[in-house]
Design an enzyme around this catalytic site. Structure first.
Site, short mmCIF file in Angstrom:
data_model
loop_
_atom_site.label_atom_id
_atom_site.label_comp_id
_atom_site.label_asym_id
_atom_site.label_seq_id
_atom_site.Cartn_x
_atom_site.Cartn_y
_atom_site.Cartn_z
N ASN A 14 -9.85 1.23 0.12
CA ASN A 14 -8.43 1.26 0.15
C ASN A 14 -7.97 0.74 -1.37
O ASN A 14 -7.98 -0.66 -1.76
CB ASN A 14 -7.93 0.09 1.06
N CYS A 48 0.75 -1.16 -0.06
CA CYS A 48 -0.05 0.06 -0.05
C CYS A 48 0.90 1.33 -0.03
O CYS A 48 0.44 2.27 -0.22
CB CYS A 48 -0.86 -0.24 1.22
N HIS A 90 -2.96 7.50 3.97
CA HIS A 90 -3.73 6.28 3.48
C HIS A 90 -4.93 6.28 3.86
O HIS A 90 -5.08 6.45 5.14
CB HIS A 90 -2.50 5.41 3.96
O1 UT7 Z 1 -3.78 -0.75 4.09
C1 UT7 Z 1 -3.52 -1.75 5.10
C2 UT7 Z 1 -4.53 -2.99 5.41
N1 UT7 Z 1 -5.45 -3.15 5.92
C3 UT7 Z 1 -5.86 -2.46 7.00
O2 UT7 Z 1 -5.18 -1.48 7.54
C4 UT7 Z 1 -7.14 -2.83 7.87
C5 UT7 Z 1 -6.83 -2.69 9.23
N2 UT7 Z 1 -8.08 -3.43 9.93
C6 UT7 Z 1 -9.12 -3.04 10.15
O3 UT7 Z 1 -9.67 -2.09 9.07
C7 UT7 Z 1 -10.38 -3.62 10.67
O4 UT7 Z 1 -9.72 -4.31 11.60
C8 UT7 Z 1 -11.33 -4.49 9.72
C9 UT7 Z 1 -12.27 -3.49 9.01
C10 UT7 Z 1 -10.93 -5.32 8.91
C11 UT7 Z 1 -12.38 -5.18 10.84
O5 UT7 Z 1 -12.93 -4.24 11.72
P1 UT7 Z 1 -13.19 -4.91 13.28
O6 UT7 Z 1 -13.78 -3.87 13.89
O7 UT7 Z 1 -11.52 -5.31 13.78
O8 UT7 Z 1 -13.91 -6.31 13.29
P2 UT7 Z 1 -13.63 -7.72 13.84
O9 UT7 Z 1 -12.67 -8.10 12.74
O10 UT7 Z 1 -13.28 -7.82 15.21
O11 UT7 Z 1 -14.93 -8.40 13.36
C12 UT7 Z 1 -16.16 -8.03 14.22
C13 UT7 Z 1 -17.27 -8.99 13.68
C14 UT7 Z 1 -16.88 -10.48 13.62
O12 UT7 Z 1 -17.93 -11.15 14.01
P3 UT7 Z 1 -17.75 -11.90 15.60
O13 UT7 Z 1 -16.94 -12.74 15.82
O14 UT7 Z 1 -17.78 -10.55 16.55
O15 UT7 Z 1 -19.24 -12.41 15.60
C15 UT7 Z 1 -16.55 -10.65 12.32
O16 UT7 Z 1 -16.87 -12.17 11.69
O17 UT7 Z 1 -17.53 -8.64 12.55
C16 UT7 Z 1 -17.63 -9.81 11.54
N3 UT7 Z 1 -17.30 -9.30 10.34
C17 UT7 Z 1 -18.23 -9.08 9.59
N4 UT7 Z 1 -19.58 -8.53 9.55
C18 UT7 Z 1 -20.21 -8.33 8.48
C19 UT7 Z 1 -16.04 -9.32 9.98
N5 UT7 Z 1 -16.21 -8.81 8.52
C20 UT7 Z 1 -17.57 -8.77 8.27
C21 UT7 Z 1 -18.09 -8.00 7.18
N6 UT7 Z 1 -19.53 -7.82 7.21
N7 UT7 Z 1 -17.58 -7.83 5.78
#
Ligand code: UT7
Length: 359
Positions: A279, A111, A249
């Site tokens: 992104n 990225c 970013h």
């Molecule tokens: O360019 C650099 C690369 N990337 C990044 O910088 C990304 C950095 N990370 C993030 O932006 C965030 O961590 C994410 C957006 C990827 C995820 O957000 P989060 O608030 O950390 O969510 P999580 O992974 O803790 O997931 C929370 C819940 C989970 O369900 P349970 O286990 O609480 O029942 C996931 O399974 O949300 C669920 N979940 C979704 N639900 C609906 C994960 N992805 C999705 C989705 N739609 N797309």
């Protein structure tokens, strides 16, 4: 002292749009979750290879700088989704532009590739080895996406941006930078099936699985970018309050908010376009800067801070003294071929093509 002023800029956002509602037809997700957790509403899906997006962005950057392709000394193509490795993709851009006098190199730091490319081009111009350069940040992750994985498929989009840099005696362009990498943590953003090592494991190139620990990446993104910003300000000997605009970013609106809080930057001092594009990896910060210029958010002499973060885990921050030019000198007719499909149709085509090849 010699500097590398940015005198031209251009973007190329492919026309096909993929909305959150579109994503909810192929994944177990919804608009409310995506907007509240990421700030993203839609992203673009390319109907052409990344070199074609880069070519259009470069043609626009050259027109903005009032230069012709024959003037270009160097092309640095920052990306991690090159359509070809040998010959490199910068040479494809050279060919499409007709920039026959340019040296050509590809650069991959995921990225942050567009921002690292800006550093390399600036250093080569400052050293006197080049008079000017085209710097590209471009990405087409849609083809390499695992469209069955809701954790990552909602986050990324395609796009390109380019800058034209020229040697200058004025203190403009990149005036301080900080680059680095959390290599020890590189496995928390790892794409299986995206590289030659997987050919020996019987995997089809492009048949990807993303090992993506979102929460850990999130934490390191905030720490990496805020530390890099502090280092850059210290190097330049300026205070946070002197920054006119932060152009970060755009991986997650919550990451941007956390960074802005640490920087003490108010809302109006942070440029955000994540809602439109998601992104775009290497294209993200470069395209955000192009749009900040187009929207009149940059004035001559402004101090701009551009933090970025990506796989590797690479991080960077650049302090720019913006030069005199804030309006393009010219425009160009160069454009992408028309696209007769929606973003969702293009994604469905990618999924179907992968199934066909796998059998
Ligand atoms: O360019 C650099 C690369 N990337 C990044 O910088 C990304 C950095 N990370 C993030 O932006 C965030 O961590 C994410 C957006 C990827 C995820 O957000 P989060 O608030 O950390 O969510 P999580 O992974 O803790 O997931 C929370 C819940 C989970 O369900 P349970 O286990 O609480 O029942 C996931 O399974 O949300 C669920 N979940 C979704 N639900 C609906 C994960 N992805 C999705 C989705 N739609 N797309």
């Amino acid at each position: 002292m010699r500097y590398a002023d940015i005198t031209g800029w251009g973007k190329c956002a492919p026309p096909a749009i993929l909305t959150n509602d579109d994503l909810s037809t192929i994944l177990d997700t919804d608009d409310e979750w995506i907007v509240s957790r990421t700030g993203m509403k839609e992203r673009r899906i390319a109907h052409v290879p990344v070199s074609d997006l880069a070519h259009v962005a470069c043609a626009r950057a050259l027109a903005a700088a009032g230069k012709s392709a024959a003037d270009v000394d160097l092309i640095i193509f920052g990306s991690c989704t090159f359509d070809q490795l040998v010959p490199n993709s910068a040479s494809r851009v050279q060919q499409l532009l007709g920039a026959d006098n340019a040296a050509c190199m590809d650069l991959n730091t995921a990225c942050t590739s567009g921002m690292y490319a800006l550093s390399v081009a600036t250093a080569m111009i400052k050293s006197g080895s080049m008079e000017n350069a085209l710097v590209i940040g471009a990405e087409v992750t849609s083809v390499l996406m695992d469209w069955s994985d809701r954790d990552v498929a909602i986050l990324f989009g395609d796009g390109a941006a380019a800058f034209f840099l020229e040697a200058s005696d004025e203190k403009s362009g990149v005036v301080a930078e900080s680059l680095g990498c959390f290599g020890k943590n590189r496995d928390i953003l790892d794409v299986t099936g995206w590289g030659l090592k997987y050919a020996n494991q019987g995997l089809m190139l492009g048949d990807t699985k993303w090992n993506f620990n979102g929460q850990e990446i999130f934490k390191r993104a905030v720490v990496g970018m805020s530390r890099a910003c502090d280092t850059v300000l210290e190097k330049a000997g300026i205070a946070k309050e002197e920054i006119d605009l932060v152009v970060p970013h755009q991986a997650n609106l919550r990451i941007i908010d956390a960074l802005a809080k640490r920087m003490g930057a108010s809302e109006e001092k942070v440029y955000i376009n994540i809602q439109r594009y998601g992104n775009m990896s290497a294209a993200t910060a470069p395209l955000a800067l192009v749009e900040a210029l187009e929207e009149g958010r940059v004035a001559p002499g402004d101090k701009l801070l551009l933090p970025a973060f990506g796989g590797g885990l690479t991080w960077s921050a650049h302090l720019l003294n913006w030069g005199a030019r804030i309006k393009p000198l010219g425009t160009t007719d160069v454009d992408l071929p028309p696209c007769d499909k929606t973003g969702l149709q293009l994604v469905r085509d990618i999924i179907a093509a992968k199934k066909t090849v796998k059998g």
